[in-house]
Design a protein around this motif. Structure first.
Motif, PDB file in Angstrom:
ATOM      1  N   MET A   1      -8.289  11.848  -4.450  1.00  0.00           N
ATOM      2  CA  MET A   1      -9.174  12.949  -4.926  1.00  0.00           C
ATOM      3  C   MET A   1      -9.289  14.219  -3.912  1.00  0.00           C
ATOM      4  O   MET A   1      -9.537  14.377  -4.603  1.00  0.00           O
ATOM      5  N   SER A   2      -9.363  13.606  -2.988  1.00  0.00           N
ATOM      6  CA  SER A   2     -10.178  14.419  -2.122  1.00  0.00           C
ATOM      7  C   SER A   2      -8.634  15.559  -2.356  1.00  0.00           C
ATOM      8  O   SER A   2      -8.992  16.684  -1.847  1.00  0.00           O
ATOM      9  N   ILE A   5      -9.455  17.821  -4.632  1.00  0.00           N
ATOM     10  CA  ILE A   5     -10.790  18.532  -4.818  1.00  0.00           C
ATOM     11  C   ILE A   5      -9.949  19.911  -3.616  1.00  0.00           C
ATOM     12  O   ILE A   5     -10.778  21.073  -3.656  1.00  0.00           O
ATOM     13  N   GLN A   6      -9.955  19.129  -2.537  1.00  0.00           N
ATOM     14  CA  GLN A   6      -9.187  20.123  -1.903  1.00  0.00           C
ATOM     15  C   GLN A   6      -7.993  21.438  -2.620  1.00  0.00           C
ATOM     16  O   GLN A   6      -8.792  22.855  -1.673  1.00  0.00           O
ATOM     17  N   LEU A   7      -7.428  21.148  -3.440  1.00  0.00           N
ATOM     18  CA  LEU A   7      -6.378  22.523  -4.367  1.00  0.00           C
ATOM     19  C   LEU A   7      -8.029  22.868  -5.087  1.00  0.00           C
ATOM     20  O   LEU A   7      -7.726  24.200  -5.073  1.00  0.00           O
ATOM     21  N   PHE A   8      -8.608  22.619  -5.788  1.00  0.00           N
ATOM     22  CA  PHE A   8      -9.810  22.974  -6.410  1.00  0.00           C
ATOM     23  C   PHE A   8     -10.125  23.873  -5.236  1.00  0.00           C
ATOM     24  O   PHE A   8     -10.769  25.136  -5.759  1.00  0.00           O
ATOM     25  N   ASP A  31       0.435  16.913  -2.994  1.00  0.00           N
ATOM     26  CA  ASP A  31       1.262  16.076  -2.850  1.00  0.00           C
ATOM     27  C   ASP A  31       0.376  15.172  -4.112  1.00  0.00           C
ATOM     28  O   ASP A  31      -0.539  13.435  -3.727  1.00  0.00           O
ATOM     29  N   LEU A  32       0.015  15.489  -5.355  1.00  0.00           N
ATOM     30  CA  LEU A  32      -0.928  14.744  -5.965  1.00  0.00           C
ATOM     31  C   LEU A  32       0.071  13.967  -7.203  1.00  0.00           C
ATOM     32  O   LEU A  32       1.241  13.919  -6.992  1.00  0.00           O
ATOM     33  N   GLN A  51      -8.558  11.244 -15.763  1.00  0.00           N
ATOM     34  CA  GLN A  51      -7.224  10.549 -14.504  1.00  0.00           C
ATOM     35  C   GLN A  51      -8.794  10.543 -13.399  1.00  0.00           C
ATOM     36  O   GLN A  51      -8.413   9.814 -12.226  1.00  0.00           O
ATOM     37  N   LEU A  52      -9.428  11.394 -13.435  1.00  0.00           N
ATOM     38  CA  LEU A  52     -10.211  11.404 -12.494  1.00  0.00           C
ATOM     39  C   LEU A  52     -11.907  10.795 -12.620  1.00  0.00           C
ATOM     40  O   LEU A  52     -12.166  10.687 -11.309  1.00  0.00           O
TER      41      LEU A  52
END
Length: 89
Positions: A1-2, A5-8, A31-32, A51-52
């Motif tokens: 999940m991180s 979050i890093q992408l957002f 790499d999602l 999904q989250l």
């Protein structure tokens, strides 16, 4: 999940990721999971929420404070203040 979050976070901070093409490139470079990438590419908020496993509904309630009930000590203190004022007056 991180990772998502890093992408957002990166998409919010990097002005270069405002265009759709730049977003597509950034999403594909992560790499999602394939399902997350597909939901991001399709702007499918419902799928992302599922999904989250997030709860999008947040409720808040405010309750006014109750007035304090006068205690037995309060009138005695007020009387003493009154007596002092008369004595000093």
């Amino acid at each position: 999940m991180s990772n998502i979050i890093q992408l957002f976070e990166r998409m919010g901070q990097d002005a270069g990721l405002q265009s759709r093409d730049a977003q597509l490139t950034a999403i594909q470079a992560t790499d999602l999971t394939a399902e997350l990438k597909q939901a991001l590419l399709a702007n499918d908020a419902v799928s992302l929420e599922r999904q989250l496993d997030i709860a999008p509904d947040i409720f808040c309630a405010l309750f006014p404070a109750e007035d304090e009930q006068p205690t037995e000590e309060a009138p005695a203190e007020q009387e003493q203040d009154t007596i002092r004022m008369v004595a000093n007056g």
